[in-house]
Design a protein around this motif. Structure first.
Motif, PDB file in Angstrom:
ATOM      1  N   LEU A   1       0.860  -1.186   0.000  1.00  0.00           N
ATOM      2  CA  LEU A   1       0.000   0.000   0.000  1.00  0.00           C
ATOM      3  C   LEU A   1       0.895   1.234   0.000  1.00  0.00           C
ATOM      4  O   LEU A   1       1.806   1.332   0.833  1.00  0.00           O
ATOM      5  CB  LEU A   1      -0.905   0.032   1.233  1.00  0.00           C
ATOM      6  CG  LEU A   1      -2.003  -1.030   1.336  1.00  0.00           C
ATOM      7  CD1 LEU A   1      -2.637  -0.995   2.732  1.00  0.00           C
ATOM      8  CD2 LEU A   1      -3.071  -0.815   0.267  1.00  0.00           C
ATOM      9  N   ARG A   2       0.666   2.177  -0.898  1.00  0.00           N
ATOM     10  CA  ARG A   2       1.453   3.406  -0.890  1.00  0.00           C
ATOM     11  C   ARG A   2       0.537   4.599  -0.672  1.00  0.00           C
ATOM     12  O   ARG A   2      -0.566   4.671  -1.228  1.00  0.00           O
ATOM     13  CB  ARG A   2       2.254   3.564  -2.176  1.00  0.00           C
ATOM     14  CG  ARG A   2       1.462   3.812  -3.439  1.00  0.00           C
ATOM     15  CD  ARG A   2       2.435   3.936  -4.611  1.00  0.00           C
ATOM     16  NE  ARG A   2       1.743   4.086  -5.883  1.00  0.00           N
ATOM     17  CZ  ARG A   2       2.312   3.877  -7.067  1.00  0.00           C
ATOM     18  NH1 ARG A   2       3.586   3.493  -7.124  1.00  0.00           N
ATOM     19  NH2 ARG A   2       1.639   4.038  -8.182  1.00  0.00           N
ATOM     20  N   PRO A   3       0.962   5.542   0.161  1.00  0.00           N
ATOM     21  CA  PRO A   3       0.101   6.686   0.488  1.00  0.00           C
ATOM     22  C   PRO A   3      -0.029   7.636  -0.703  1.00  0.00           C
ATOM     23  O   PRO A   3       0.959   7.933  -1.390  1.00  0.00           O
ATOM     24  CB  PRO A   3       0.843   7.351   1.654  1.00  0.00           C
ATOM     25  CG  PRO A   3       2.276   6.974   1.443  1.00  0.00           C
ATOM     26  CD  PRO A   3       2.266   5.601   0.837  1.00  0.00           C
ATOM     27  N   VAL A   4      -1.228   8.110  -0.923  1.00  0.00           N
ATOM     28  CA  VAL A   4      -1.456   9.082  -1.993  1.00  0.00           C
ATOM     29  C   VAL A   4      -2.069  10.377  -1.477  1.00  0.00           C
ATOM     30  O   VAL A   4      -2.000  11.409  -2.140  1.00  0.00           O
ATOM     31  CB  VAL A   4      -2.341   8.491  -3.112  1.00  0.00           C
ATOM     32  CG1 VAL A   4      -1.642   7.339  -3.800  1.00  0.00           C
ATOM     33  CG2 VAL A   4      -3.697   8.039  -2.576  1.00  0.00           C
ATOM     34  N   GLU A   5      -2.663  10.342  -0.264  1.00  0.00           N
ATOM     35  CA  GLU A   5      -3.277  11.560   0.273  1.00  0.00           C
ATOM     36  C   GLU A   5      -3.615  11.353   1.745  1.00  0.00           C
ATOM     37  O   GLU A   5      -3.996  10.251   2.155  1.00  0.00           O
ATOM     38  CB  GLU A   5      -4.557  11.912  -0.503  1.00  0.00           C
ATOM     39  CG  GLU A   5      -5.197  13.221  -0.084  1.00  0.00           C
ATOM     40  CD  GLU A   5      -6.417  13.572  -0.908  1.00  0.00           C
ATOM     41  OE1 GLU A   5      -7.000  14.655  -0.676  1.00  0.00           O
ATOM     42  OE2 GLU A   5      -6.804  12.757  -1.776  1.00  0.00           O
ATOM     43  N   LEU A   6      -3.462  12.425   2.529  1.00  0.00           N
ATOM     44  CA  LEU A   6      -3.959  12.439   3.902  1.00  0.00           C
ATOM     45  C   LEU A   6      -5.271  13.205   3.899  1.00  0.00           C
ATOM     46  O   LEU A   6      -5.344  14.322   3.370  1.00  0.00           O
ATOM     47  CB  LEU A   6      -2.954  13.100   4.850  1.00  0.00           C
ATOM     48  CG  LEU A   6      -1.852  12.182   5.422  1.00  0.00           C
ATOM     49  CD1 LEU A   6      -0.956  11.651   4.312  1.00  0.00           C
ATOM     50  CD2 LEU A   6      -1.031  12.922   6.457  1.00  0.00           C
ATOM     51  N   LEU A   7      -6.297  12.614   4.467  1.00  0.00           N
ATOM     52  CA  LEU A   7      -7.647  13.163   4.426  1.00  0.00           C
ATOM     53  C   LEU A   7      -7.958  13.875   5.729  1.00  0.00           C
ATOM     54  O   LEU A   7      -7.541  13.435   6.808  1.00  0.00           O
ATOM     55  CB  LEU A   7      -8.665  12.054   4.171  1.00  0.00           C
ATOM     56  CG  LEU A   7      -8.392  11.175   2.934  1.00  0.00           C
ATOM     57  CD1 LEU A   7      -9.424  10.056   2.845  1.00  0.00           C
ATOM     58  CD2 LEU A   7      -8.379  12.015   1.672  1.00  0.00           C
ATOM     59  N   ALA A   8      -8.710  14.964   5.637  1.00  0.00           N
ATOM     60  CA  ALA A   8      -8.985  15.811   6.799  1.00  0.00           C
ATOM     61  C   ALA A   8     -10.436  15.717   7.229  1.00  0.00           C
ATOM     62  O   ALA A   8     -11.333  15.416   6.435  1.00  0.00           O
ATOM     63  CB  ALA A   8      -8.639  17.263   6.480  1.00  0.00           C
TER      64      ALA A   8
END
Length: 449
Positions: free
Chosen positions: A270-277
């Motif tokens: 799994l690779r991070p693509v976005e941090l959600l707020a």
């Protein structure tokens, strides 16, 4: 007298000093080990996890070097500042060896990375290690779920500290403020996530196994996710260290469920693509599923998963930072060199050297710094005849004081140690680190002159 300044008192700096005083080719060497902090030992003091007491005991070995009759610790002195530029050091010493490490963290480069609640693992480690530059109360641990991005030893360290009970950390030197926050933690899940499989992870087997020995936490691994790793079913062809890692993870994947409180979820591919707020803070991390690309890397599949997290710690590597006055290779995060000799415009800079991570990048373990330092010292000694002919200024410490600096010498450090022992006793604990600049300098007392 042949004077050498070593900038940095971590393992690479101390091993450099040791190599200098143990050699016999230049018998009258005097070494000043400079550090911007009033405390020695670098990452052994401020990077090794507080529950790794065996590794922290290396301080005893480093201490022996710093107490050598021809070595002097000079803390609270920062090289590369207007008060002490690189050219000034060369006026005070015949040679200068920079052992400044790689203190910056690598970034993910994804949207939302700077949301409140998102930190580098470096910041978290500095906090629980009582680094005086760390924010004293920057981590809100009244959260349900944390995500650690990375599968190296630092990622394992921070996941383990998050999952430990406060009672397990009570005997360590973790600062009281951090212990209080960890005691009130409501964390239930820690997700440690890597973009590739377990056969390519960077953690060592010893560190990995520790996750499974925590009394109040269990490890969870999804066998279907592990099956994406080509070497998972048959790891026999892997190098020994990687094979053992896969075997440990296989054991957890097949183990029966445990009733232990907190859970550490190891996630792979799994690779991070976005941090959600949510409400202005990080609330989740969006990952893209990866699969092997057949060339040792991975490629995205276009399939995504959101993992809940009110705390995100990225642990994707370190980078060196420029040393003011020295050349710097931004692509590698190192000072250009040849055998440890600093290169300016491709040519050796007379009297300037590097060792440790600022020389070779953030690779290897603590012991790797020893041969690295020896190589640099060999280059320095080969140049010593020419370097010794250069005139240097008077007693360096006198010149530093005249410049307005107030070095903390060895007696000051011993006073800090005594103050930390007294602090621990007052809290009913063993020695407890002082976590702020003012407290450290006050404790140094007369040793700060």
């Amino acid at each position: 007298m042949f004077r050498v300044a070593v900038v940095g008192s971590g393992p690479s700096g101390v091993y450099t000093a040791q190599a200098l005083v143990q050699q016999t080719a230049v018998p009258d060497v005097r070494v000043h080990v400079l550090d911007r902090l009033p405390c020695p030992y670098g990452l052994v003091r401020y990077g090794v996890a507080p529950d790794h007491e065996k590794i922290k005991s290396l301080q005893g070995t480093l201490r022996t070097v710093l107490e050598h009759e021809r070595v002097a610790f000079v803390g609270n002195v920062e090289a590369g500042t207007p008060e002490l530029p690189a050219r000034r050091l060369l006026e005070l010493y015949h040679a200068v060896v920079y052992c400044t490490g790689a203190a910056a963290d690598r970034r993910l480069g994804v949207p939302g990375e700077d949301l409140p609640g998102s930190f580098s693992a470096t910041e978290f480690v500095s906090w629980y290690s009582a680094h005086p530059d760390a924010a004293p109360d920057g981590f809100a641990l009244g959260v349900r779920s944390a995500v650690v991005i990375g599968v190296g030893n630092v990622a394992v360290d921070v996941a383990r500290i998050l999952a430990r009970g406060a009672a397990e950390l009570l005997p360590t030197d973790v600062p009281q403020g951090a212990l209080d926050l960890l005691s009130g933690s409501t964390l239930r899940e820690v997700h440690m996530v890597g973009r590739r499989g377990p056969s390519q992870a960077k953690f060592t087997t010893k560190e990995l196994r520790e996750l499974g020995s925590l009394p109040d936490a269990r490890v969870s691994v999804d066998p279907a996710e592990l099956a994406l790793d080509p070497a998972y079913e048959d790891p026999s062809e892997l190098p020994t260290a990687l094979r053992r890692n896969v075997e440990v993870v296989r054991g957890w994947a097949s183990a029966p469920p445990s009733a232990r409180g907190r859970v550490i979820r190891l996630r792979f591919h799994l690779r991070p693509v976005e941090l959600l707020a949510e409400a202005g803070r990080v609330a989740a991390v969006r990952f893209e599923r990866t699969v092997p690309d057949g060339a040792g890397g991975v490629r995205g599949t276009g399939s995504y998963e959101d993992i809940e997290a009110q705390l995100v710690l990225r642990s994707v590597g370190y980078r060196g930072t420029p040393v003011p006055g020295l050349p710097f290779d931004p692509a590698r995060g190192t000072v250009p060199h040849a055998g440890g000799r600093v290169l300016r415009d491709g040519r050796p800079s007379h009297g300037e050297y590097v060792a440790g991570w600022i020389k070779r990048g953030p690779t290897g373990v603590i012991g790797t710094n020893r041969p690295c330092a020896k190589e640099t010292v060999a280059s320095l000694l080969a140049d010593a005849g020419a370097l010794a002919r250069r005139e240097v200024a008077g007693e360096p410490l006198d010149v530093l004081r005249q410049s307005g600096l107030r070095p903390v010498q060895w007696p000051g450090w011993l006073a800090i140690e005594a103050a930390e022992t007294a602090l621990g006793a007052s809290l009913g604990r063993r020695s407890v680190k002082i976590a702020d600049w003012a407290g450290l300098l006050d404790a140094a007392g007369d040793g700060r002159v």
